[in-house]
Design an enzyme around this catalytic site. Structure first.
Site, mmCIF file in Angstrom:
data_model
loop_
_atom_site.group_PDB
_atom_site.id
_atom_site.type_symbol
_atom_site.label_atom_id
_atom_site.label_comp_id
_atom_site.label_asym_id
_atom_site.label_seq_id
_atom_site.Cartn_x
_atom_site.Cartn_y
_atom_site.Cartn_z
ATOM 1 N N LYS B 80 23.460 27.874 41.984
ATOM 2 C CA LYS B 80 23.265 26.561 41.361
ATOM 3 C C LYS B 80 22.155 25.820 42.111
ATOM 4 O O LYS B 80 22.053 25.936 43.337
ATOM 5 C CB LYS B 80 24.584 25.785 41.427
ATOM 6 C CG LYS B 80 24.609 24.482 40.639
ATOM 7 C CD LYS B 80 26.011 23.864 40.684
ATOM 8 C CE LYS B 80 26.114 22.551 39.937
ATOM 9 N NZ LYS B 80 27.495 22.008 39.962
ATOM 10 N N SER B 155 29.287 20.737 35.604
ATOM 11 C CA SER B 155 27.856 20.711 35.777
ATOM 12 C C SER B 155 27.263 22.057 36.169
ATOM 13 O O SER B 155 26.042 22.221 36.178
ATOM 14 C CB SER B 155 27.497 19.688 36.864
ATOM 15 O OG SER B 155 28.080 20.080 38.102
ATOM 16 N N SER B 179 33.614 20.996 37.945
ATOM 17 C CA SER B 179 32.312 21.538 37.557
ATOM 18 C C SER B 179 32.152 23.041 37.698
ATOM 19 O O SER B 179 31.145 23.601 37.269
ATOM 20 C CB SER B 179 31.196 20.854 38.345
ATOM 21 O OG SER B 179 30.959 19.579 37.814
#
Lengths: 480, 490
Positions: B80, B155, B179
């Site tokens: 990420k 996210s 997330s």
């Protein structure tokens, strides 16, 4: 109207730990700009603080030296405000539970001692340093600003007094004594001129005899004890003038201008600052267990006030004892002289008199001179044994300080040793009497002022090395 | 043999070790897959083809030379974009960090490198991890490989989509309010958030420091356990890092659920949950009961207030965490006539609207006069939730609920309504507030062919039993397979 000032002082002390408060970067005040920096103290994305155990130990030490209670569990908070030399735009500080709270420091002004209470001492990190490039060096007219982050993250202890101070002189004494204690602890180089110890004063005034506090003004930028005293004094007079002419004192921060000897209003922030403190989620609470606190307490050196009392007991008078206790170099010499066997009063007088004067004259640190405690002992012994006159002793001390050798060696080399060998002296007296029979007869006949004439002659024939008292005695013994 | 890019981590590791394939082949397969899927999925912000191939070649040499190899040696993994990678642009999907090249590796990145992993690239996300759909990215949204009209969740939607689409074998995400788990549910993957403090946050761009945790997004429970074991452990760079050894992830995989007590949280498995999701959840609970677990229905009333507490605490922390992005030292700078103006213009230009909304919320919640009513009250709720969970775990080994209230929704469906977006995390937020571990396991597909996730929660340091239950669920559920994605060469 008679006004009474109400003064509180905030002191920032930069700790000289090996590394910064929350990272491994060196604390080094002389390094090239932006060389002691890393992701943590630059506030780079993703970096996290890790507390410096030594700094916690040292603030505890400071707190104990000022008779504070130590919180078993204290908390770091974030203090939020935007400033370009503050890397994270929040400062890690302490809010409701500081490491140290409720202490005190006794200060003496004109022989009167007052107790100044200390509200708290808390741990925080320093910011970087902005250098505003422009005509005035101030932010308003700067064309650009350079940032040095070497200081960012240096451990900082803020010591906050209660508003117990009642005069500019007391403010100065508090600041001086506080600095002396901090220096004695060995946790900071405590240099005012380098900003490693900094003072802000909160000053308000009120009619004498009334209770309510007046509006408080914060004065910053005093970089010597003298400017602190002058700035506070100025502010008391300024506020008095404002109030007496029917004006009102505004709550604001003022800047001390050393050159002009006045305070200026700094660009005031709109309203009161809202720092939006909240517990620092990246750090667990700090724990100082009773055990750790006791270990730290055991490392505390003797505090200056206690040292003064001890020096007085060793024979120093009050003023000398304070001077000695205020200087590590003088104190070390004093202690070693007394330990070696010198009388305390004599060693104290020389150290605060001749030695201090020499140090000023030569711009030399006493600690860097060749003088030792043994030297002072030997010098005192020679004077006590009448081998040196007090004038000669001062001269000898000068040679010793200059590194020529020990007192005996130096006195001999410079031919300053008094003759108190009684046979040599008797011989000199008898010669002088034989050469001046007429005058001696008058002396013996009761013309006593001639004694000085004979002593003078003895001094002359011995080249000034005779002990005048011993010479007088021998002359009198010849009168019969 | 299945296409290499579709293997699980463990399958690929076996193939590499037995010489059935090479890391270069594996990495090329994944990169090739990305070249086909990225135009439509947009899982990545940066693909480091050169770095990945170099790491793959190095791994193949280690294996060929019979040098010691790490548990993830040669395996292509996606990171990420809020994790610091030395020398590789890291932006957290924000304009304010456009072009930012970190000078250091975060701790998890370092641990993965040491374990031999091959980094494919940095994945798309909601800006600064704020969002539940990966639509709040300054660089455009990611699409769900199961249905390109829907969101992958957020996210960590980029990492989830990359793993689902086959452009990485596994990925790392970060989980502040769900997330990792919510995008895992929406993309048909296993997603896991460890106990707070077990995985270092050093090098993770902070959103809400007291809630953030890094964790794996994988194709199997075993993969998640393997990846978790590599990244968990004490880190002296993180003062909140747990000082002892991390619990095992793999120890009780496949041990079944016989005799385990499984608590069903009433507040998280009723109102507000989509019927299909609820049906899949109930069916899974029944399977666990049939497999020997004791099912206990229980009530955790404070979880009803968790969402409100979260939306005060997380923004409060983010308002301080994001203050460092000011144009002074790195990233975007918009010039102004004063320093203050430069900072204001930079932040107005650099941050997206969701980020600004949360900074304002947090600033307000912390301001003088509101602190007690908002932030203080939220912290008290948090304490209550922790206590309720502690009481519940005296009765049960794990707690279960659906992961997300519904399968993946269409792009744009919730972007104009922040509150309905915030409801996405209603089931996942409580364990962030309590700091407990939780994970999502796929348990089926909706009528329209979208994955449905099942959440397993465990007490602090309860990873071992959590993985045990998750592996049982995986074994008891029908395999949902891989998304069928029509791809075009770009």
């Amino acid at each position: 109207m008679n006004w009474e000032p109400v003064i509180g002082i905030e002191v920032h002390v930069e700790l000289e730990t090996a590394s910064k408060m929350f990272c491994g970067c060196a604390v080094d005040f002389e390094a090239e700009p932006n060389t002691n920096v890393c992701p943590v103290c630059l506030g780079l994305p993703g970096a996290l603080p890790v507390p410096n155990r030594k700094a916690i130990e040292w603030i505890t030490k400071i707190g104990l030296a000022f008779n504070c209670s130590i919180s078993e569990r204290s908390q770091f908070h974030r203090k939020n405000y935007f400033y370009s030399d503050q890397p994270k735009n929040y400062q890690i500080s302490q809010f409701d539970v500081p490491v140290c709270h409720d202490g005190w420091l006794d200060v003496m002004v004109d022989g009167a001692t007052s107790r100044i209470r200390i509200n708290r001492a808390h741990m925080e990190e320093d910011t970087g340093k902005s250098i505003h490039v422009g005509d005035s060096g101030r932010i308003h007219s700067a064309t650009e600003t350079l940032l040095n982050f070497n200081r960012a993250g240096v451990p900082l202890v803020e010591i906050v007094s209660e508003a117990d101070i009642r005069s500019a002189a007391q403010a100065r004494a508090y600041a001086q004594d506080l600095r002396t204690v901090v220096a004695a602890l060995g946790v900071s180089d405590a240099k005012l001129e380098e900003g490693s110890i900094r003072f802000d004063a909160n000053v308000s005034i009120r009619p004498v005899g009334t209770e309510p506090f007046g509006t408080k003004v914060e004065v910053k930028n005093m970089n010597s004890f003298r400017s602190l005293e002058r700035a506070v004094d100025y502010e008391i007079r300024r506020q008095g003038g404002v109030l007496e002419s029917g004006g009102i004192v505004h709550q604001e921060t003022r800047h001390w201008d050393e050159g002009e000897g006045v305070t200026h209003s700094m660009r005031s922030k709109e309203g009161s600052s809202d720092y939006r403190y909240f517990p620092e989620p990246d750090l667990l609470p700090i724990e100082v267990t009773d055990e750790w606190r006791d270990e730290i307490a055991a490392t505390l050196p003797e505090m200056p006030a206690a040292r003064v009392r001890r020096y007085i007991a060793l024979g120093a008078d009050g003023d000398s004892a304070s001077s000695l206790a205020g200087s590590e170099a003088l104190a070390t010499l004093f202690e070693s002289a007394v330990e070696a066997g010198a009388p305390g009063n004599v060693a104290a007088n020389w150290l605060t008199g001749e030695v201090t004067a020499w140090s000023r004259r030569e711009s030399m640190d006493v600690g860097e001179s060749a003088l030792t405690g043994e030297h002072l002992r030997d010098l005192a012994a020679m004077v006590a044994a009448n081998s040196l006159s007090s004038t000669a002793a001062k001269e000898v001390l000068g040679y010793v300080l200059a590194g020529e050798g020990g007192p005996v060696e130096v006195a001999t080399a410079h031919d300053l040793v008094q003759i108190n060998d009684s046979r040599a002296l008797e011989k000199a007296v008898d010669e002088v009497i034989a050469d001046n029979e007429e005058q001696f007869a008058r002396l013996a006949g009761g013309e006593d002022k001639l004694i000085g004439f004979f002593v003078g002659l003895v001094m002359r024939v011995t080249g000034g090395k005779a002990d005048p008292r011993a010479a007088t005695e021998i002359i009198r013994s010849r009168i019969g | 043999m299945t296409e290499l890019s579709q293997l699980t981590l463990v399958e690929a590791a076996v193939a590499l070790r037995s010489g059935e394939c090479t890391s270069v082949a594996l990495t090329e397969s994944v990169l090739h897959r990305a070249s086909l899927t990225e135009a439509s999925v947009h899982a990545y912000l940066t693909i480091d083809r050169q770095g990945a191939m170099a790491a793959a070649e190095a791994s193949d040499r280690r294996i060929a030379d019979e040098k010691p190899i790490g548990p993830l040696d040669g395996l292509p993994i996606a990171l990420k974009d809020n994790m610091m990678t030395k020398g590789i642009e890291t932006t957290a999907s924000s304009k304010i960090l456009s072009g930012y090249i970190p000078p250091y590796d975060g701790t998890v990145v370092k641990l993965l490198r040491e374990a031999g992993a091959v980094f494919v690239g940095k994945t798309n996300m909601d800006e600064f991890a704020m969002g539940s759909s990966t639509e709040n990215s300054a660089y455009g949204p990611t699409r769900n490989p199961w249905n390109l009209d829907t969101v992958p969740g957020g996210s960590s939607g980029g990492s989830a989509a990359a793993v689902a689409a086959g452009s990485a074998l596994a990925g790392l995400g970060s989980d502040t309010g769900g997330s990792i788990r919510q995008p895992a549910a929406l993309c048909g993957l296993v997603g896991m958030k460890p106990t707070y403090g077990l995985v270092s946050r050093y090098g993770l761009i902070a959103f809400a420091s007291s809630l953030d945790q890094i964790g794996p997004l994988t194709r199997s429970v075993q993969d998640a356990a393997v990846l978790y074991e590599v990244i968990a452990g004490h880190d002296p760079h993180d003062a909140t890092s747990f000082p002892g050894p991390a619990p095992s992830g793999t120890e009780r995989l496949g041990a079944g659920v016989e005799g385990l007590r499984v608590g069903v949280v009433n507040e998280l498995s009723g109102e507000g949950i989509d019927d299909e999701v609820l049906a899949a959840f109930r069916a899974t609970v029944d399977r666990l009961a049939n497999a020997g677990a004791e099912i206990v229905e229980l009530s955790l009333p404070s979880t009803a207030t968790a969402l409100s507490a979260y939306y005060l605490i997380a923004p409060a922390e983010c308002s301080a965490n994001l203050a460092r992005f000011d144009g002074v030292r790195y990233g975007l700078r918009v010039e102004g006539s004063t320093v203050d103006e430069m900072m204001s213009l930079t932040r107005a230009e650099g941050f997206g609207s969701e980020v600004i909304r949360r900074i304002l919320l947090g600033t307000y919640a912390l301001s003088a006069g509101y602190y007690d009513a908002f932030y203080g009250q939220a912290q008290r709720v948090r304490t209550l939730i922790i206590q309720e969970f502690a009481t519940a775990y005296q009765q049960v080994d794990v707690l279960v609920s659906p992961t997300a209230p519904a399968p993946a929704f269409e792009l744009g469906a919730k972007t104009q309504d922040p509150l309905s977006m915030y409801m996405q995390d209603i089931c996942t937020i409580p364990s962030n507030l309590s700091g407990h571990p939780a994970m999502s396991v796929p348990v089926g597909l909706s009528a329209s062919g979208l994955p449905i996730g099942f959440q397993v929660m465990a007490p602090a340091l309860g990873e071992t039993v959590m993985f045990q239950v998750a592996s049982a669920i995986e074994a008891l559920s029908d395999d949902i397979g891989r998304p069928v994605l029509e791809v075009v060469a770009s």
